[in-house]
Design an enzyme around this catalytic site. Structure first.
Site, short mmCIF file in Angstrom:
data_model
loop_
_atom_site.label_atom_id
_atom_site.label_comp_id
_atom_site.label_asym_id
_atom_site.label_seq_id
_atom_site.Cartn_x
_atom_site.Cartn_y
_atom_site.Cartn_z
N ASN A 47 -2.54 -0.11 6.49
CA ASN A 47 -1.89 -1.61 7.25
C ASN A 47 -0.91 -2.39 6.41
O ASN A 47 -0.91 -3.50 6.17
CB ASN A 47 -3.13 -2.41 7.66
CG ASN A 47 -4.16 -2.58 6.53
OD1 ASN A 47 -3.99 -2.28 5.32
ND2 ASN A 47 -5.18 -3.47 6.94
N LYS A 77 0.90 -1.24 -0.01
CA LYS A 77 0.03 -0.02 0.04
C LYS A 77 0.88 1.27 0.04
O LYS A 77 2.13 1.18 0.30
CB LYS A 77 -1.16 -0.04 1.17
CG LYS A 77 -1.91 -1.11 1.18
CD LYS A 77 -2.86 -1.17 2.15
CE LYS A 77 -3.82 -2.36 2.04
NZ LYS A 77 -5.14 -2.56 2.82
N GLU A 128 -8.17 -10.81 -9.19
CA GLU A 128 -7.46 -9.58 -8.79
C GLU A 128 -6.17 -9.85 -9.69
O GLU A 128 -5.77 -8.94 -10.33
CB GLU A 128 -7.00 -9.65 -7.40
CG GLU A 128 -8.34 -9.16 -6.38
CD GLU A 128 -8.19 -9.48 -4.91
OE1 GLU A 128 -8.94 -9.22 -4.26
OE2 GLU A 128 -7.08 -9.84 -4.59
N HIS A 148 -2.23 -5.60 1.15
CA HIS A 148 -3.48 -6.34 0.87
C HIS A 148 -2.88 -7.86 0.57
O HIS A 148 -2.10 -7.99 -0.06
CB HIS A 148 -4.12 -5.75 -0.27
CG HIS A 148 -5.19 -6.60 -1.01
ND1 HIS A 148 -6.44 -6.90 -0.44
CD2 HIS A 148 -5.08 -7.33 -1.76
CE1 HIS A 148 -7.04 -7.89 -0.95
NE2 HIS A 148 -6.32 -8.09 -2.20
N TYR A 153 -12.18 -2.00 -3.91
CA TYR A 153 -12.88 -2.20 -2.52
C TYR A 153 -14.34 -2.01 -2.45
O TYR A 153 -14.91 -1.67 -1.76
CB TYR A 153 -12.04 -1.24 -1.56
CG TYR A 153 -10.71 -1.68 -1.12
CD1 TYR A 153 -10.54 -2.82 -0.42
CD2 TYR A 153 -9.65 -0.66 -1.63
CE1 TYR A 153 -9.24 -3.29 -0.07
CE2 TYR A 153 -8.35 -1.14 -1.02
CZ TYR A 153 -8.39 -2.34 -0.15
OH TYR A 153 -7.14 -2.75 -0.04
P1 ATP Z 1 -7.24 -6.40 2.64
O1 ATP Z 1 -8.60 -6.57 1.86
O2 ATP Z 1 -6.54 -4.89 2.37
O3 ATP Z 1 -6.29 -7.40 2.39
P2 ATP Z 1 -8.37 -7.05 4.94
O4 ATP Z 1 -9.10 -8.43 4.15
O5 ATP Z 1 -7.60 -7.48 6.06
O6 ATP Z 1 -7.45 -6.31 4.23
P3 ATP Z 1 -10.87 -6.08 4.90
O7 ATP Z 1 -11.93 -6.08 5.83
O8 ATP Z 1 -11.00 -6.58 3.71
O9 ATP Z 1 -9.48 -6.30 5.45
O10 ATP Z 1 -10.67 -4.31 4.59
C1 ATP Z 1 -10.26 -3.88 3.54
C2 ATP Z 1 -9.18 -2.53 3.97
O11 ATP Z 1 -10.06 -1.65 4.55
C3 ATP Z 1 -8.24 -2.84 5.12
O12 ATP Z 1 -7.03 -3.60 4.66
C4 ATP Z 1 -7.86 -1.56 5.75
O13 ATP Z 1 -6.97 -0.93 4.83
C5 ATP Z 1 -9.46 -0.92 5.53
N1 ATP Z 1 -10.31 -0.77 6.76
C6 ATP Z 1 -10.84 -2.27 6.87
N2 ATP Z 1 -11.46 -1.93 8.24
C7 ATP Z 1 -11.26 -0.60 8.70
C8 ATP Z 1 -11.46 0.42 9.46
N3 ATP Z 1 -12.50 -0.06 10.63
N4 ATP Z 1 -11.11 1.73 9.51
C9 ATP Z 1 -10.25 1.93 8.67
N5 ATP Z 1 -9.95 1.16 7.67
C10 ATP Z 1 -10.47 -0.03 7.59
MG MG Z 2 -10.05 -7.76 2.34
#
Ligand code: ATP
Ligand code: MG
Length: 147
Positions: A122, A19, A136, A125, A59
């Site tokens: 974070n 990211k 993807e 991804h 997303y």
């Molecule tokens: P990713 O899809 O990025 O691998 P993930 O599967 O662990 O991460 P998801 O629930 O798919 O998490 O959320 C997608 C992304 O949205 C997260 O990686 C994070 O960057 C962001 N995100 C998720 N929850 C929150 C939140 N509560 N506040 C801010 N950002 C969030």
């Molecule tokens: Mg995810």
């Protein structure tokens, strides 16, 4: 033609994004190093900017969540690195290597424990299913860029 290019069997690949903040802070090398050390083969890799439309599309499952618009702005705030990783059980094993979405809950040694700044920023991804990994990977890489 690239005769060495190949289609991989479902279940053997996952898709990753490094990211924007992790790219900005010089973490591409250390992250790729951890990925390689953990037994993943990098079979495609490039650096690019997402357009707003691409970030919204990527997303879209989160479009009704309160964090969606900030997440989209964040993902277009700088260049990202996208890649395809190959390994037996790639999706699940890479989710293990990444750690929990919330870096405060991520286990020691995981990419998010090491490189995440916040729940949004974070670091990486990783695909959450074989089906999404294939979708993807296909979105970002034509077969001429997969090895
Ligand atoms: P990713 O899809 O990025 O691998 P993930 O599967 O662990 O991460 P998801 O629930 O798919 O998490 O959320 C997608 C992304 O949205 C997260 O990686 C994070 O960057 C962001 N995100 C998720 N929850 C929150 C939140 N509560 N506040 C801010 N950002 C969030
Ligand atoms: Mg995810």
């Amino acid at each position: 033609m690239h005769s060495e290019n190949k289609q991989t069997m479902t279940g053997n690949i996952t898709f990753t994004i490094i990211k924007p903040h992790a790219v900005r802070n010089g973490h591409i090398g250390p992250i790729l190093n951890k990925i390689s050390e953990s037994g993943f083969k990098i079979t495609a890799l490039k650096m690019l900017y997402l357009t707003r439309g691409e970030a919204q599309h990527f997303y879209k499952v989160h479009r009704d969540r309160p964090f969606y618009s900030d997440l989209v702005e964040f993902m277009i705030s700088g260049p990202i690195v996208v890649g395809i990783l190959e390994k037996e059980n790639a999706v699940e094993d890479y989710r293990q290597l990444i750690g929990a979405t919330d870096p405060e809950k991520a286990a020691e040694g995981t990419l998010r424990k090491l490189f995440a700044e916040s729940m949004r920023a974070n670091a990486v991804h990783g695909s959450d299913s074989d089906e999404n990994a294939d979708m993807e990977a296909t979105f970002f890489f034509p077969y001429s860029e997969r090895f």
